[in-house]
Design a protein around this motif. Structure first.
Motif, PDB file in Angstrom:
ATOM      1  N   ILE A 154      15.412  32.475  62.521  1.00 28.65           N
ATOM      2  CA  ILE A 154      16.748  32.367  63.119  1.00 28.65           C
ATOM      3  C   ILE A 154      16.998  30.948  63.611  1.00 28.65           C
ATOM      4  O   ILE A 154      18.008  30.324  63.268  1.00 28.65           O
ATOM      5  CB  ILE A 154      16.899  33.368  64.294  1.00 28.65           C
ATOM      6  CG1 ILE A 154      16.738  34.812  63.820  1.00 28.65           C
ATOM      7  CG2 ILE A 154      18.204  33.163  65.039  1.00 28.65           C
ATOM      8  CD1 ILE A 154      17.807  35.342  62.932  1.00 28.65           C
ATOM      9  N   ILE A 155      16.100  30.440  64.419  1.00 25.68           N
ATOM     10  CA  ILE A 155      16.296  29.105  64.992  1.00 25.68           C
ATOM     11  C   ILE A 155      16.181  28.036  63.904  1.00 25.68           C
ATOM     12  O   ILE A 155      16.964  27.078  63.882  1.00 25.68           O
ATOM     13  CB  ILE A 155      15.304  28.861  66.147  1.00 25.68           C
ATOM     14  CG1 ILE A 155      15.615  29.833  67.294  1.00 25.68           C
ATOM     15  CG2 ILE A 155      15.362  27.418  66.626  1.00 25.68           C
ATOM     16  CD1 ILE A 155      14.568  29.908  68.371  1.00 25.68           C
ATOM     17  N   GLY A 156      15.251  28.215  62.978  1.00 23.99           N
ATOM     18  CA  GLY A 156      15.088  27.254  61.885  1.00 23.99           C
ATOM     19  C   GLY A 156      16.328  27.121  61.027  1.00 23.99           C
ATOM     20  O   GLY A 156      16.768  26.004  60.718  1.00 23.99           O
ATOM     21  N   VAL A 157      16.932  28.224  60.657  1.00 27.16           N
ATOM     22  CA  VAL A 157      18.150  28.175  59.832  1.00 27.16           C
ATOM     23  C   VAL A 157      19.300  27.563  60.621  1.00 27.16           C
ATOM     24  O   VAL A 157      20.091  26.778  60.085  1.00 27.16           O
ATOM     25  CB  VAL A 157      18.517  29.585  59.315  1.00 27.16           C
ATOM     26  CG1 VAL A 157      19.893  29.601  58.690  1.00 27.16           C
ATOM     27  CG2 VAL A 157      17.479  30.061  58.307  1.00 27.16           C
ATOM     28  N   ASP A 158      19.391  27.899  61.905  1.00 35.99           N
ATOM     29  CA  ASP A 158      20.474  27.346  62.729  1.00 35.99           C
ATOM     30  C   ASP A 158      20.372  25.835  62.880  1.00 35.99           C
ATOM     31  O   ASP A 158      21.370  25.171  63.168  1.00 35.99           O
ATOM     32  CB  ASP A 158      20.489  27.990  64.116  1.00 35.99           C
ATOM     33  CG  ASP A 158      20.998  29.428  64.079  1.00 35.99           C
ATOM     34  OD1 ASP A 158      21.566  29.833  63.048  1.00 35.99           O
ATOM     35  OD2 ASP A 158      20.826  30.138  65.088  1.00 35.99           O
ATOM     36  N   LEU A 159      19.171  25.276  62.724  1.00 34.52           N
ATOM     37  CA  LEU A 159      18.998  23.836  62.853  1.00 34.52           C
ATOM     38  C   LEU A 159      19.402  23.062  61.591  1.00 34.52           C
ATOM     39  O   LEU A 159      19.497  21.842  61.626  1.00 34.52           O
ATOM     40  CB  LEU A 159      17.545  23.516  63.210  1.00 34.52           C
ATOM     41  CG  LEU A 159      17.113  23.963  64.615  1.00 34.52           C
ATOM     42  CD1 LEU A 159      15.624  23.713  64.810  1.00 34.52           C
ATOM     43  CD2 LEU A 159      17.932  23.280  65.686  1.00 34.52           C
ATOM     44  N   ILE A 160      19.649  23.770  60.503  1.00 36.76           N
ATOM     45  CA  ILE A 160      20.121  23.106  59.283  1.00 36.76           C
ATOM     46  C   ILE A 160      21.524  22.567  59.563  1.00 36.76           C
ATOM     47  O   ILE A 160      22.398  23.317  60.019  1.00 36.76           O
ATOM     48  CB  ILE A 160      20.134  24.083  58.086  1.00 36.76           C
ATOM     49  CG1 ILE A 160      18.716  24.564  57.787  1.00 36.76           C
ATOM     50  CG2 ILE A 160      20.760  23.416  56.854  1.00 36.76           C
ATOM     51  CD1 ILE A 160      18.648  25.691  56.765  1.00 36.76           C
ATOM     52  N   PRO A 161      21.750  21.285  59.305  1.00 31.40           N
ATOM     53  CA  PRO A 161      23.060  20.696  59.604  1.00 31.40           C
ATOM     54  C   PRO A 161      24.207  21.423  58.899  1.00 31.40           C
ATOM     55  O   PRO A 161      24.098  21.824  57.735  1.00 31.40           O
ATOM     56  CB  PRO A 161      22.933  19.264  59.085  1.00 31.40           C
ATOM     57  CG  PRO A 161      21.468  18.993  59.066  1.00 31.40           C
ATOM     58  CD  PRO A 161      20.815  20.319  58.774  1.00 31.40           C
ATOM     59  N   ASP A 162      25.279  21.628  59.623  1.00 23.36           N
ATOM     60  CA  ASP A 162      26.538  22.199  59.138  1.00 23.36           C
ATOM     61  C   ASP A 162      26.475  23.678  58.773  1.00 23.36           C
ATOM     62  O   ASP A 162      27.398  24.204  58.161  1.00 23.36           O
ATOM     63  CB  ASP A 162      27.090  21.402  57.950  1.00 23.36           C
ATOM     64  CG  ASP A 162      27.403  19.967  58.330  1.00 23.36           C
ATOM     65  OD1 ASP A 162      27.822  19.740  59.490  1.00 23.36           O
ATOM     66  OD2 ASP A 162      27.223  19.075  57.481  1.00 23.36           O
ATOM     67  N   VAL A 163      25.378  24.368  59.101  1.00 26.82           N
ATOM     68  CA  VAL A 163      25.320  25.809  58.858  1.00 26.82           C
ATOM     69  C   VAL A 163      26.154  26.545  59.902  1.00 26.82           C
ATOM     70  O   VAL A 163      26.887  27.465  59.588  1.00 26.82           O
ATOM     71  CB  VAL A 163      23.859  26.324  58.856  1.00 26.82           C
ATOM     72  CG1 VAL A 163      23.798  27.841  58.890  1.00 26.82           C
ATOM     73  CG2 VAL A 163      23.129  25.801  57.649  1.00 26.82           C
ATOM     74  N   CYS A 164      26.023  26.108  61.141  1.00 30.21           N
ATOM     75  CA  CYS A 164      26.792  26.729  62.218  1.00 30.21           C
ATOM     76  C   CYS A 164      27.005  25.699  63.323  1.00 30.21           C
ATOM     77  O   CYS A 164      26.264  24.721  63.421  1.00 30.21           O
ATOM     78  CB  CYS A 164      26.080  27.967  62.753  1.00 30.21           C
ATOM     79  SG  CYS A 164      24.455  27.651  63.450  1.00 30.21           S
ATOM     80  N   PRO A 165      28.006  25.934  64.168  1.00 32.05           N
ATOM     81  CA  PRO A 165      28.244  24.990  65.265  1.00 32.05           C
ATOM     82  C   PRO A 165      27.130  25.081  66.318  1.00 32.05           C
ATOM     83  O   PRO A 165      26.462  26.118  66.432  1.00 32.05           O
ATOM     84  CB  PRO A 165      29.584  25.440  65.843  1.00 32.05           C
ATOM     85  CG  PRO A 165      29.812  26.819  65.345  1.00 32.05           C
ATOM     86  CD  PRO A 165      29.010  26.982  64.094  1.00 32.05           C
ATOM     87  N   PRO A 166      26.952  24.026  67.090  1.00 34.59           N
ATOM     88  CA  PRO A 166      25.880  24.016  68.100  1.00 34.59           C
ATOM     89  C   PRO A 166      25.968  25.170  69.105  1.00 34.59           C
ATOM     90  O   PRO A 166      24.940  25.720  69.494  1.00 34.59           O
ATOM     91  CB  PRO A 166      26.052  22.664  68.799  1.00 34.59           C
ATOM     92  CG  PRO A 166      26.729  21.802  67.801  1.00 34.59           C
ATOM     93  CD  PRO A 166      27.606  22.724  67.009  1.00 34.59           C
ATOM     94  N   TRP A 167      27.169  25.567  69.507  1.00 37.74           N
ATOM     95  CA  TRP A 167      27.286  26.654  70.481  1.00 37.74           C
ATOM     96  C   TRP A 167      26.708  27.945  69.924  1.00 37.74           C
ATOM     97  O   TRP A 167      26.088  28.717  70.643  1.00 37.74           O
ATOM     98  CB  TRP A 167      28.735  26.859  70.947  1.00 37.74           C
ATOM     99  CG  TRP A 167      29.692  27.320  69.880  1.00 37.74           C
ATOM    100  CD1 TRP A 167      30.502  26.538  69.115  1.00 37.74           C
ATOM    101  CD2 TRP A 167      29.924  28.672  69.467  1.00 37.74           C
ATOM    102  NE1 TRP A 167      31.222  27.318  68.228  1.00 37.74           N
ATOM    103  CE2 TRP A 167      30.884  28.639  68.434  1.00 37.74           C
ATOM    104  CE3 TRP A 167      29.420  29.897  69.859  1.00 37.74           C
ATOM    105  CZ2 TRP A 167      31.360  29.778  67.797  1.00 37.74           C
ATOM    106  CZ3 TRP A 167      29.886  31.040  69.222  1.00 37.74           C
ATOM    107  CH2 TRP A 167      30.847  30.971  68.203  1.00 37.74           C
ATOM    108  N   TYR A 168      26.889  28.160  68.628  1.00 39.79           N
ATOM    109  CA  TYR A 168      26.371  29.382  68.005  1.00 39.79           C
ATOM    110  C   TYR A 168      24.845  29.320  67.907  1.00 39.79           C
ATOM    111  O   TYR A 168      24.166  30.323  68.143  1.00 39.79           O
ATOM    112  CB  TYR A 168      27.001  29.570  66.620  1.00 39.79           C
ATOM    113  CG  TYR A 168      26.633  30.883  65.983  1.00 39.79           C
ATOM    114  CD1 TYR A 168      27.208  32.069  66.414  1.00 39.79           C
ATOM    115  CD2 TYR A 168      25.697  30.945  64.957  1.00 39.79           C
ATOM    116  CE1 TYR A 168      26.879  33.282  65.840  1.00 39.79           C
ATOM    117  CE2 TYR A 168      25.353  32.147  64.375  1.00 39.79           C
ATOM    118  CZ  TYR A 168      25.947  33.309  64.818  1.00 39.79           C
ATOM    119  OH  TYR A 168      25.602  34.509  64.247  1.00 39.79           O
TER     120      TYR A 168
END
Length: 146
Positions: A101-115
């Motif tokens: 979860i955290i690894g995918v969220d750290l990929i640039p432009d996948v989701c906004p920082p708040w998410y």
């Protein structure tokens, strides 16, 4: 009428107060994870209805994670009743989920920082489950088979 009770070390350990407490704590952490995931879903709904951009990835993740919480809770309950297979699944998922979860969220432009922050907060109770499932109480109740 014959009653045939088999008392094994594993069964005795499963019913010990420390093991019960460890499983209760794990179940409560999974409940907290489910509640936080539901809040994340509600946040996505509110953000999207207020006219802000919410991408498909965010919708899919926000809908799936509360469902996963229900499944993990069921596995945790089964593990607390003595299912080695359920215990191994909960133990493995508790390690894999935060990393994924955290690894995918750290990929640039996948989701906004708040998410990404909301998703990381949702993983905190699951990270606690990692330590619980690897604690001495549950390792003793489910010794590794050779």
């Amino acid at each position: 009428m014959e009653t045939n009770k088999h008392t094994t070390t594993a069964a005795t350990l499963l019913n010990s107060p420390r093991t019960r407490e460890a499983f209760d704590t794990a179940k409560n952490n999974v409940k907290v994870y489910g509640a936080l995931s539901a809040v994340a879903l509600l946040t996505v709904i509110v953000v999207s209805t207020s006219g802000h951009m919410v991408n498909t990835f965010m919708w899919v993740r926000a809908v799936l994670l509360p469902v996963v919480a229900v499944l993990i809770y069921g596995m945790t309950v089964s593990a607390s009743r003595g299912s080695r297979r359920a215990f191994e699944r909960v133990s493995a998922l508790a390690v894999i989920m935060p990393i994924a979860i955290i690894g995918v969220d750290l990929i640039p432009d996948v989701c906004p920082p708040w998410y990404a922050v909301i998703q990381a907060v949702c993983m905190l109770p699951i990270i606690r489950v990692v330590f619980i499932t690897r604690g001495s109480e549950l390792r003793a109740a489910f010794p590794k088979s050779r």
